[in-house]
Design an enzyme around this catalytic site. Structure first.
Site, PDB file in Angstrom:
ATOM      1  N   ARG A   1     -10.365   0.413   8.068  1.00 16.17           N
ATOM      2  CA  ARG A   1      -9.907  -0.766   8.088  1.00 16.17           C
ATOM      3  C   ARG A   1     -10.901  -1.789   8.725  1.00 16.17           C
ATOM      4  NH1 ARG A   1      -3.994   0.181   8.280  1.00 16.17           N
ATOM      5  NH2 ARG A   1      -2.991  -1.597   9.135  1.00 16.17           N
TER       6      ARG A   1
ATOM      7  N   ARG B   1      10.483  -0.637  11.686  1.00 14.15           N
ATOM      8  CA  ARG B   1       9.549  -0.265  12.379  1.00 14.15           C
ATOM      9  C   ARG B   1       9.530  -1.074  13.674  1.00 14.15           C
ATOM     10  NH1 ARG B   1       4.488   0.439   8.363  1.00 14.15           N
ATOM     11  NH2 ARG B   1       3.450  -0.836   9.826  1.00 14.15           N
TER      12      ARG B   1
ATOM     13  N   LYS C   1       0.857  -1.122   0.230  1.00 12.01           N
ATOM     14  CA  LYS C   1      -0.007   0.035   0.038  1.00 12.01           C
ATOM     15  C   LYS C   1       0.621   1.332  -0.063  1.00 12.01           C
ATOM     16  CE  LYS C   1      -2.086  -1.037   4.000  1.00 12.01           C
ATOM     17  NZ  LYS C   1      -1.225  -2.545   4.301  1.00 12.01           N
TER      18      LYS C   1
ATOM     19  N   ARG D   1      11.962  -5.206   5.944  1.00 13.75           N
ATOM     20  CA  ARG D   1      11.811  -3.777   5.294  1.00 13.75           C
ATOM     21  C   ARG D   1      12.736  -2.826   6.070  1.00 13.75           C
ATOM     22  NH1 ARG D   1       5.890  -1.502   5.630  1.00 13.75           N
ATOM     23  NH2 ARG D   1       5.817  -2.597   7.524  1.00 13.75           N
TER      24      ARG D   1
ATOM     25  N   ARG E   1      -0.882  -8.594  13.136  1.00 15.39           N
ATOM     26  CA  ARG E   1      -1.398  -7.785  12.244  1.00 15.39           C
ATOM     27  C   ARG E   1      -2.137  -8.400  11.134  1.00 15.39           C
ATOM     28  NH1 ARG E   1       4.044  -4.676  11.072  1.00 15.39           N
ATOM     29  NH2 ARG E   1       3.003  -3.863   9.291  1.00 15.39           N
TER      30      ARG E   1
HETATM   31  P1  AP5 Z   1       5.030  -1.533   2.109  1.00 19.64           P
HETATM   32  O1  AP5 Z   1       4.592  -1.069   0.841  1.00 19.64           O
HETATM   33  O2  AP5 Z   1       5.627  -0.818   3.105  1.00 19.64           O
HETATM   34  O3  AP5 Z   1       3.767  -2.390   2.566  1.00 19.64           O
HETATM   35  P2  AP5 Z   1       2.101  -1.721   3.389  1.00 19.64           P
HETATM   36  O4  AP5 Z   1       1.186  -2.693   2.461  1.00 19.64           O
HETATM   37  O5  AP5 Z   1       2.105  -0.275   3.281  1.00 19.64           O
HETATM   38  O6  AP5 Z   1       2.394  -2.302   4.693  1.00 19.64           O
HETATM   39  P3  AP5 Z   1       2.443  -1.793   6.036  1.00 19.64           P
HETATM   40  O7  AP5 Z   1       3.037  -2.576   7.315  1.00 19.64           O
HETATM   41  O8  AP5 Z   1       2.551  -0.326   6.372  1.00 19.64           O
HETATM   42  O9  AP5 Z   1       0.968  -1.795   6.446  1.00 19.64           O
HETATM   43  P4  AP5 Z   1       0.088  -1.948   7.535  1.00 19.64           P
HETATM   44  O10 AP5 Z   1      -1.172  -1.974   7.114  1.00 19.64           O
HETATM   45  O11 AP5 Z   1       0.252  -3.314   8.423  1.00 19.64           O
HETATM   46  O12 AP5 Z   1       0.722  -0.838   8.607  1.00 19.64           O
HETATM   47  P5  AP5 Z   1      -0.041   0.646   8.981  1.00 19.64           P
HETATM   48  O13 AP5 Z   1       1.361   1.388   8.973  1.00 19.64           O
HETATM   49  O14 AP5 Z   1      -0.948   1.028   8.335  1.00 19.64           O
HETATM   50  O15 AP5 Z   1       5.648  -2.760   1.761  1.00 19.64           O
HETATM   51  C1  AP5 Z   1       6.555  -3.824   2.504  1.00 19.64           C
HETATM   52  C2  AP5 Z   1       7.466  -4.075   2.103  1.00 19.64           C
HETATM   53  O16 AP5 Z   1       7.656  -5.049   1.261  1.00 19.64           O
HETATM   54  C3  AP5 Z   1       8.730  -2.969   1.797  1.00 19.64           C
HETATM   55  O17 AP5 Z   1       9.817  -3.385   2.256  1.00 19.64           O
HETATM   56  C4  AP5 Z   1       8.572  -2.928   0.199  1.00 19.64           C
HETATM   57  O18 AP5 Z   1       9.723  -2.362  -0.501  1.00 19.64           O
HETATM   58  C5  AP5 Z   1       8.285  -4.263  -0.307  1.00 19.64           C
HETATM   59  N1  AP5 Z   1       7.491  -4.463  -1.304  1.00 19.64           N
HETATM   60  C6  AP5 Z   1       6.440  -3.853  -1.355  1.00 19.64           C
HETATM   61  N2  AP5 Z   1       5.736  -4.014  -2.629  1.00 19.64           N
HETATM   62  C7  AP5 Z   1       6.477  -5.447  -3.077  1.00 19.64           C
HETATM   63  C8  AP5 Z   1       6.293  -6.338  -4.046  1.00 19.64           C
HETATM   64  N3  AP5 Z   1       5.242  -6.380  -4.884  1.00 19.64           N
HETATM   65  N4  AP5 Z   1       7.063  -7.248  -4.036  1.00 19.64           N
HETATM   66  C9  AP5 Z   1       8.143  -7.408  -3.432  1.00 19.64           C
HETATM   67  N5  AP5 Z   1       8.197  -6.534  -2.376  1.00 19.64           N
HETATM   68  C10 AP5 Z   1       7.427  -5.439  -2.334  1.00 19.64           C
HETATM   69  O19 AP5 Z   1      -0.539   0.416  10.196  1.00 19.64           O
HETATM   70  C11 AP5 Z   1       0.419   0.170  11.580  1.00 19.64           C
HETATM   71  C12 AP5 Z   1      -0.589   0.054  12.561  1.00 19.64           C
HETATM   72  O20 AP5 Z   1      -1.122   1.220  12.953  1.00 19.64           O
HETATM   73  C13 AP5 Z   1      -1.709  -1.090  12.898  1.00 19.64           C
HETATM   74  O21 AP5 Z   1      -1.052  -2.346  13.237  1.00 19.64           O
HETATM   75  C14 AP5 Z   1      -2.471  -0.420  13.905  1.00 19.64           C
HETATM   76  O22 AP5 Z   1      -2.055  -0.619  15.165  1.00 19.64           O
HETATM   77  C15 AP5 Z   1      -2.471   1.229  13.542  1.00 19.64           C
HETATM   78  N6  AP5 Z   1      -3.379   1.608  12.516  1.00 19.64           N
HETATM   79  C16 AP5 Z   1      -3.056   2.333  11.407  1.00 19.64           C
HETATM   80  N7  AP5 Z   1      -4.099   2.512  10.809  1.00 19.64           N
HETATM   81  C17 AP5 Z   1      -5.510   2.144  11.341  1.00 19.64           C
HETATM   82  C18 AP5 Z   1      -6.721   1.983  11.238  1.00 19.64           C
HETATM   83  N8  AP5 Z   1      -7.284   2.564  10.075  1.00 19.64           N
HETATM   84  N9  AP5 Z   1      -7.605   1.604  12.339  1.00 19.64           N
HETATM   85  C19 AP5 Z   1      -7.048   1.026  13.172  1.00 19.64           C
HETATM   86  N10 AP5 Z   1      -5.487   1.050  13.644  1.00 19.64           N
HETATM   87  C20 AP5 Z   1      -4.875   1.648  12.514  1.00 19.64           C
END
Ligand code: AP5
Length: 214
Positions: free
Chosen positions: A88, A161, A13, A127, A172
């Site tokens: 979410r 992170r 994402k 990552r 997660r």
């Molecule tokens: P990356 O693009 O960073 O993946 P992502 O989908 O953005 O993953 P996140 O870990 O950021 O998602 P998340 O939803 O768990 O975390 P968030 O910060 O939203 O890619 C990952 C890695 O893979 C990178 O190294 C990249 O280079 C590589 N990659 C990407 N695409 C690839 C491909 N096609 N092939 C190979 N490699 C690839 O949330 C964190 C925390 O915040 C949650 O756990 C929760 O506690 C809280 N939170 C956030 N939003 C909410 C909400 N709306 N409601 C409640 N709690 C929330």
């Protein structure tokens, strides 16, 4: 253009939102990034959410809705945005509908990045990001061109992170399946859901997204 990108942790994402942001002059609104900025600043909100985020659980809907509602109103979001990591849960999706309706806005597309759990563990535990500019990398799939030097800003310090351990990734993923996956049928019923193969290589995913959005 108003978009939602959703998918399991590691689906890409953040990586894809950054590319779409540049290509379509949109602003990426990542709830995860906003929360991490609060934690880093040591704000009252940051102190409140820090420990919950480390466990991989979702934060309360009301807190998230409050935070994103203010952000959507900011001047830089007027020309369009990509919601990354929000909504979410079903209550968050309903709150978003109400929020947009109140502002006379409509989502153009909701895009799901489909991905396999085990591959997501590998993606997330590999990552790392640049401390200076936040550029995101992966040890195996998306490394810096020169070892130890950020492609984007030349920075030499990198970070991981706090919630990127294998154990927390599994929590997660569980939260995703329990609370976020039901959004697939929610958006299907509304008729604006598109599903993309998030297991493809990074450039191929971007190509699929651009085909759909162009
Ligand atoms: P990356 O693009 O960073 O993946 P992502 O989908 O953005 O993953 P996140 O870990 O950021 O998602 P998340 O939803 O768990 O975390 P968030 O910060 O939203 O890619 C990952 C890695 O893979 C990178 O190294 C990249 O280079 C590589 N990659 C990407 N695409 C690839 C491909 N096609 N092939 C190979 N490699 C690839 O949330 C964190 C925390 O915040 C949650 O756990 C929760 O506690 C809280 N939170 C956030 N939003 C909410 C909400 N709306 N409601 C409640 N709690 C929330």
């Amino acid at each position: 253009m108003y978009l939602v990108l959703f998918g399991p942790p590691g689906a890409g994402k953040g990586t894809q939102a950054k590319r779409l942001e540049a290509a379509y002059h949109l602003v990426q609104l990542s709830t995860g990034d906003m929360l991490r900025a609060e934690v880093a600043s040591g704000s009252t909100l940051g102190i409140k959410v820090k420990d919950i985020m480390k466990t991989g659980e979702l934060l309360p809907d009301a807190l998230i809705v409050d935070m994103i509602s203010g952000r959507i109103d900011a001047a830089d979001a007027k020309a369009g945005f990509i919601l990354d990591g929000f909504p979410r849960t079903i209550p968050q999706a309903r709150a978003l509908d109400a929020m947009l309706e109140g502002k006379g806005l409509k989502l153009n597309r909701v895009i799901e990045l489909r991905a396999d759990d085990e591959a997501m563990v590998e993606r997330i535990t590999g990552r790392f990001s640049c401390v200076s500019c936040g550029a995101n990398y992966h040890e195996k799939f998306n490394s810096t061109k020169v070892a130890g030097v950020c492609d984007a800003c030349g920075g030499a310090r990198f970070d991981r992170r706090a919630d990127d351990t294998a154990e927390t990734v599994r929590a997660r993923l569980q939260a995703y399946h329990d609370q976020t996956a039901p959004l697939i049928s929610y958006f299907e019923k509304k008729g604006n859901l598109l599903s993309i193969d998030g297991m493809a290589a990074i450039d191929d995913v971007t190509r699929q997204l651009r085909e759909v959005l162009d």
